[in-house]
Design an enzyme around this catalytic site. Sequence first.
Site, PDB file in Angstrom:
ATOM      1  N   GLY A   1       0.844  -1.196   0.000  1.00 28.57           N
ATOM      2  CA  GLY A   1       0.000   0.000   0.000  1.00 28.57           C
ATOM      3  C   GLY A   1       0.878   1.243   0.000  1.00 28.57           C
ATOM      4  O   GLY A   1       2.080   1.177  -0.336  1.00 28.57           O
ATOM      5  N   ALA A   2       0.291   2.373   0.396  1.00 30.15           N
ATOM      6  CA  ALA A   2       1.036   3.637   0.384  1.00 30.15           C
ATOM      7  C   ALA A   2       2.345   3.512   1.160  1.00 30.15           C
ATOM      8  O   ALA A   2       3.388   4.022   0.729  1.00 30.15           O
ATOM      9  CB  ALA A   2       0.181   4.741   0.997  1.00 30.15           C
TER      10      ALA A   2
ATOM     11  N   SER B   1      -6.056  -0.972   1.623  1.00 32.69           N
ATOM     12  CA  SER B   1      -6.920   0.179   1.932  1.00 32.69           C
ATOM     13  C   SER B   1      -6.552   1.386   1.089  1.00 32.69           C
ATOM     14  O   SER B   1      -7.408   2.193   0.728  1.00 32.69           O
ATOM     15  CB  SER B   1      -6.795   0.544   3.412  1.00 32.69           C
TER      16      SER B   1
ATOM     17  N   ALA C   1      -8.943   4.803  -0.614  1.00 30.00           N
ATOM     18  CA  ALA C   1      -9.008   6.111   0.057  1.00 30.00           C
ATOM     19  C   ALA C   1      -9.620   7.134  -0.892  1.00 30.00           C
ATOM     20  O   ALA C   1      -9.181   7.282  -2.031  1.00 30.00           O
ATOM     21  CB  ALA C   1      -7.616   6.535   0.486  1.00 30.00           C
TER      22      ALA C   1
ATOM     23  N   GLY D   1      -8.534  12.111   0.742  1.00 30.15           N
ATOM     24  CA  GLY D   1      -7.269  12.698   0.334  1.00 30.15           C
ATOM     25  C   GLY D   1      -6.217  12.645   1.422  1.00 30.15           C
ATOM     26  O   GLY D   1      -6.267  11.794   2.306  1.00 30.15           O
TER      27      GLY D   1
ATOM     28  N   GLU E   1     -12.297  18.473   5.908  1.00 28.03           N
ATOM     29  CA  GLU E   1     -12.946  17.300   6.507  1.00 28.03           C
ATOM     30  C   GLU E   1     -13.084  17.507   8.014  1.00 28.03           C
ATOM     31  O   GLU E   1     -12.526  18.459   8.570  1.00 28.03           O
ATOM     32  CB  GLU E   1     -12.126  16.038   6.211  1.00 28.03           C
TER      33      GLU E   1
ATOM     34  N   HIS F   1     -16.139   4.359  10.628  1.00 33.50           N
ATOM     35  CA  HIS F   1     -16.537   5.415   9.704  1.00 33.50           C
ATOM     36  C   HIS F   1     -18.049   5.528   9.771  1.00 33.50           C
ATOM     37  O   HIS F   1     -18.757   4.530   9.708  1.00 33.50           O
ATOM     38  CB  HIS F   1     -16.099   5.104   8.270  1.00 33.50           C
TER      39      HIS F   1
ATOM     40  N   ARG G   1     -15.280  11.999  13.633  1.00 30.43           N
ATOM     41  CA  ARG G   1     -15.970  10.775  13.206  1.00 30.43           C
ATOM     42  C   ARG G   1     -16.567   9.980  14.353  1.00 30.43           C
ATOM     43  O   ARG G   1     -17.639   9.407  14.207  1.00 30.43           O
ATOM     44  CB  ARG G   1     -14.975   9.865  12.499  1.00 30.43           C
TER      45      ARG G   1
ATOM     46  N   HIS H   1     -13.308   1.106  10.373  1.00 33.91           N
ATOM     47  CA  HIS H   1     -12.648   1.810   9.277  1.00 33.91           C
ATOM     48  C   HIS H   1     -11.137   1.930   9.445  1.00 33.91           C
ATOM     49  O   HIS H   1     -10.387   1.754   8.506  1.00 33.91           O
ATOM     50  CB  HIS H   1     -13.264   3.213   9.196  1.00 33.91           C
TER      51      HIS H   1
ATOM     52  N   GLU I   1      -0.524   1.930   8.575  1.00 26.78           N
ATOM     53  CA  GLU I   1      -1.608   1.643   9.526  1.00 26.78           C
ATOM     54  C   GLU I   1      -1.246   0.555  10.533  1.00 26.78           C
ATOM     55  O   GLU I   1      -1.806   0.506  11.626  1.00 26.78           O
ATOM     56  CB  GLU I   1      -2.895   1.280   8.750  1.00 26.78           C
TER      57      GLU I   1
ATOM     58  N   ARG J   1      -8.000   9.206  15.209  1.00 26.03           N
ATOM     59  CA  ARG J   1      -7.315   9.708  14.012  1.00 26.03           C
ATOM     60  C   ARG J   1      -8.104  10.833  13.378  1.00 26.03           C
ATOM     61  O   ARG J   1      -9.313  10.699  13.149  1.00 26.03           O
ATOM     62  CB  ARG J   1      -7.173   8.571  13.007  1.00 26.03           C
TER      63      ARG J   1
HETATM   64  C1  LIG Z   1     -12.461   3.069   2.197  1.00 30.06           C
HETATM   65  C2  LIG Z   1     -11.319   3.784   2.836  1.00 30.06           C
HETATM   66  C3  LIG Z   1     -11.153   5.147   2.639  1.00 30.06           C
HETATM   67  C4  LIG Z   1     -10.086   5.831   3.232  1.00 30.06           C
HETATM   68  N1  LIG Z   1      -9.896   7.157   2.979  1.00 30.06           N
HETATM   69  C5  LIG Z   1      -8.785   7.783   3.460  1.00 30.06           C
HETATM   70  C6  LIG Z   1      -8.475   9.114   3.089  1.00 30.06           C
HETATM   71  O1  LIG Z   1      -9.185   9.741   2.314  1.00 30.06           O
HETATM   72  N2  LIG Z   1      -7.351   9.677   3.605  1.00 30.06           N
HETATM   73  C7  LIG Z   1      -6.507   9.017   4.455  1.00 30.06           C
HETATM   74  O2  LIG Z   1      -5.499   9.583   4.884  1.00 30.06           O
HETATM   75  N3  LIG Z   1      -6.785   7.745   4.806  1.00 30.06           N
HETATM   76  C8  LIG Z   1      -7.877   7.116   4.318  1.00 30.06           C
HETATM   77  N4  LIG Z   1      -8.133   5.818   4.665  1.00 30.06           N
HETATM   78  C9  LIG Z   1      -7.147   5.101   5.471  1.00 30.06           C
HETATM   79  C10 LIG Z   1      -5.933   4.814   4.589  1.00 30.06           C
HETATM   80  O3  LIG Z   1      -6.370   4.462   3.306  1.00 30.06           O
HETATM   81  C11 LIG Z   1      -5.106   3.702   5.159  1.00 30.06           C
HETATM   82  O4  LIG Z   1      -4.796   3.952   6.505  1.00 30.06           O
HETATM   83  C12 LIG Z   1      -3.799   3.575   4.393  1.00 30.06           C
HETATM   84  O5  LIG Z   1      -4.060   3.436   3.017  1.00 30.06           O
HETATM   85  C13 LIG Z   1      -3.029   2.377   4.885  1.00 30.06           C
HETATM   86  O6  LIG Z   1      -1.956   2.180   4.036  1.00 30.06           O
HETATM   87  P1  LIG Z   1      -0.948   1.023   4.338  1.00 30.06           P
HETATM   88  O7  LIG Z   1       0.100   1.088   3.286  1.00 30.06           O
HETATM   89  O8  LIG Z   1      -0.540   1.065   5.748  1.00 30.06           O
HETATM   90  O9  LIG Z   1      -1.839  -0.304   4.165  1.00 30.06           O
HETATM   91  P2  LIG Z   1      -2.732  -0.816   2.939  1.00 30.06           P
HETATM   92  O10 LIG Z   1      -2.899   0.183   1.885  1.00 30.06           O
HETATM   93  O11 LIG Z   1      -3.944  -1.428   3.517  1.00 30.06           O
HETATM   94  O12 LIG Z   1      -1.823  -1.963   2.329  1.00 30.06           O
HETATM   95  C14 LIG Z   1      -1.559  -3.131   3.072  1.00 30.06           C
HETATM   96  C15 LIG Z   1      -0.756  -4.044   2.193  1.00 30.06           C
HETATM   97  O13 LIG Z   1      -0.269  -5.132   2.945  1.00 30.06           O
HETATM   98  C16 LIG Z   1      -0.545  -6.345   2.273  1.00 30.06           C
HETATM   99  N5  LIG Z   1      -0.599  -7.395   3.295  1.00 30.06           N
HETATM  100  C17 LIG Z   1      -1.358  -7.431   4.415  1.00 30.06           C
HETATM  101  N6  LIG Z   1      -1.056  -8.533   5.123  1.00 30.06           N
HETATM  102  C18 LIG Z   1      -0.093  -9.191   4.430  1.00 30.06           C
HETATM  103  C19 LIG Z   1       0.629 -10.394   4.638  1.00 30.06           C
HETATM  104  N7  LIG Z   1       0.443 -11.171   5.712  1.00 30.06           N
HETATM  105  N8  LIG Z   1       1.534 -10.767   3.707  1.00 30.06           N
HETATM  106  C20 LIG Z   1       1.738 -10.029   2.594  1.00 30.06           C
HETATM  107  N9  LIG Z   1       1.087  -8.870   2.351  1.00 30.06           N
HETATM  108  C21 LIG Z   1       0.196  -8.467   3.264  1.00 30.06           C
HETATM  109  C22 LIG Z   1      -1.838  -6.071   1.543  1.00 30.06           C
HETATM  110  O14 LIG Z   1      -2.018  -7.010   0.521  1.00 30.06           O
HETATM  111  C23 LIG Z   1      -1.544  -4.658   1.045  1.00 30.06           C
HETATM  112  O15 LIG Z   1      -0.684  -4.715  -0.078  1.00 30.06           O
HETATM  113  C24 LIG Z   1      -9.194   5.127   4.076  1.00 30.06           C
HETATM  114  C25 LIG Z   1      -9.373   3.765   4.284  1.00 30.06           C
HETATM  115  C26 LIG Z   1     -10.420   3.088   3.666  1.00 30.06           C
HETATM  116  C27 LIG Z   1     -10.583   1.624   3.893  1.00 30.06           C
END
Ligand SMILES: Cc1cc2nc3c(=O)[nH]c(=O)nc-3n(C[C@H](O)[C@H](O)[C@H](O)COP(=O)(O)OP(=O)(O)OC[C@H]3O[C@@H](n4cnc5c(N)ncnc54)[C@H](O)[C@@H]3O)c2cc1C
Length: 543
Positions: free
Chosen positions: A14-15, A42, A46, A49, A118, A240, A286, A347, A371, A382
């Site tokens: 992810g990000a 996740s 998103a 933003g 927001e 959420h 929220r 959420h 996250e 948050r």
């Molecule tokens: C619907 C929605 C809307 C949102 N809107 C916003 C927003 O507008 N602004 C904002 O700041 N935040 C927003 N959030 C929160 C934000 O999107 C997340 O907190 C953030 O994207 C998390 O990024 P991350 O890289 O930590 O994890 P994620 O993007 O969830 O990526 C996790 C990665 O880990 C991988 N993974 C997990 N477990 C394993 C494993 N055991 N082995 C291998 N790979 C694994 C998954 O496949 C994925 O690639 C939103 C969340 C959701 C669900």
Amino acid sequence: MDQQYQDVLVIGSGAAGISLALRLAHRFKVAVVSKGALTDGSTLWAQGGISVVLDPEDSLEAHVADTLTAGAGLCDEETVRFTVRHGPSAIDWLIERGVAFTRERRPDGTLGYHLTREGGHTHRRVIHAADATGYALENTLAEEARTRENIALFESHLALDLITASKLGLSGNRCLGAYVYDRTAHRVKVFKARFVVLATGGAGKVYLYTSNPDVATGDGIAMAWRAGCRVANMEFVQFHPTCLYHPEAKSFLISEAVRGEGGRLLLPDGAPFMQKFDPRGELAPRDVVARAIDHEMKRLGSEYVYLDIRHKTPDFLKQHFPNIYARCKAFGVDMATQPMPVVPAAHYTCGGVVTDFRGRTDLRALYAVGEVSHTGLHGANRMASNSLLECLVFAEAAARDILEEAEAGPEPSGLPEWDESRVTDSDEEVVVAHNWHELRRFMWDYVGIVRTTKRLQRAKRRADLLTHEIEEYYGNFRVTNDLIELRNLVVVAELIIQSALERKESRGLHYTRDYPEPDDSRPPQNTVLTPGNYREDGDWVGT
Ligand SMILES: Cc1cc2nc3c(=O)[nH]c(=O)nc-3n(C[C@H](O)[C@H](O)[C@H](O)COP(=O)(O)OP(=O)(O)OC[C@H]3O[C@@H](n4cnc5c(N)ncnc54)[C@H](O)[C@@H]3O)c2cc1C
């Protein structure tokens, strides 16, 4: 022998994970493992933003102050300042990579980035790519990662446990790699690395209703916990307030930006109700909005409330919320002419693996970013759009640390293969399916938006029982995807329940009827759980 070696193993794309990999690839060989497709996570979903101070009328101080207010006394102020300060450069980095944020023409004729507002923010400070920011970010970064020679991508690879020196009886408390289940070949491989980064996202799937995608099963939190790392503030789960209520929508989220543009929450009979709960109305944080909706739904026995944005023109809605407009339309709801039925859903996981400013965990050479981590930014709640910011800023900080530590980590050698000599194929898959459902159901019913000690104790008894069953099953049968995830979910459930039981007050996202007020008799405390208090058989033995 099925062993991979790279300098850095990043678990999650992810990000947090993908930006970290990109920041290291000029120097290191990086493996990125992702349990689904590269862009599953996740981040992709998103909408709103990324919060960042770009408007001259705004200030870093105001962003810090708003974050501290939302965090209800539990933010680490230094972490907040660090994150907010690095926001603008993180956004510049994304713009350089080609993320197409929405622009607007200013009164003086120049083009600038459109900023939305927001809940909890006192200024317009959320930069976005229409209403699909995560989609633009994830796809742009994933595309670049695919072209980088030094990045090896492993999709459909699920990390199941960390390999540590202490587990192997070696000296030094260091992470050496991970066991990774190849979901296509149905085989467990060894990934060795000098540095390992958990970027596995949150744990929304521990609840029956969630806005999170299927991959959000808290794997990183559970793996770090089993490897001996502390985990903090797991009681703070953000619900959420507004997911589309529709049997097929699978918790499709209606962004807070809809309320930011004047969307109003209405009871089924059309009466507004938010002012009754908070003078900020629909723009209250929220947790306040989710609790108000939960309260009204329970009071009326209603399955949903409405979100109404009909005062905006269809053109405005199509331009500002193209994704939400189209998805709602596909489910038969025209947001320009009808109020949208909405419900709350789990959420965001505010708690996670304890890290410092550089993303370092308690275990040497193990980092946690995004996250999955607990940096101290969010405190007890948050603030909207601070989470993507945290992913980007801490990915950069961790990358910098790994680059500085470059020579320190030796290449691990002699790691044992995954041992399957004492297990067989399961003859009772139904146990896994049943326990998945049971766990998510009781977490929703007993550990949800409004809690009581009695409900938490009830949940704990069930979680303890499931822990024993699942560990026994895990010891006897070959691993499968669902079993690995369930084993992690029950750990996360235990951590949430235990943290919630330890907090004898209501604060931020944790609300309990038995202690409905914050405890002001002492300074606010984080709930930090230490694995030493958790026996091998899964029973909690106290802190
Ligand atoms: C619907 C929605 C809307 C949102 N809107 C916003 C927003 O507008 N602004 C904002 O700041 N935040 C927003 N959030 C929160 C934000 O999107 C997340 O907190 C953030 O994207 C998390 O990024 P991350 O890289 O930590 O994890 P994620 O993007 O969830 O990526 C996790 C990665 O880990 C991988 N993974 C997990 N477990 C394993 C494993 N055991 N082995 C291998 N790979 C694994 C998954 O496949 C994925 O690639 C939103 C969340 C959701 C669900």
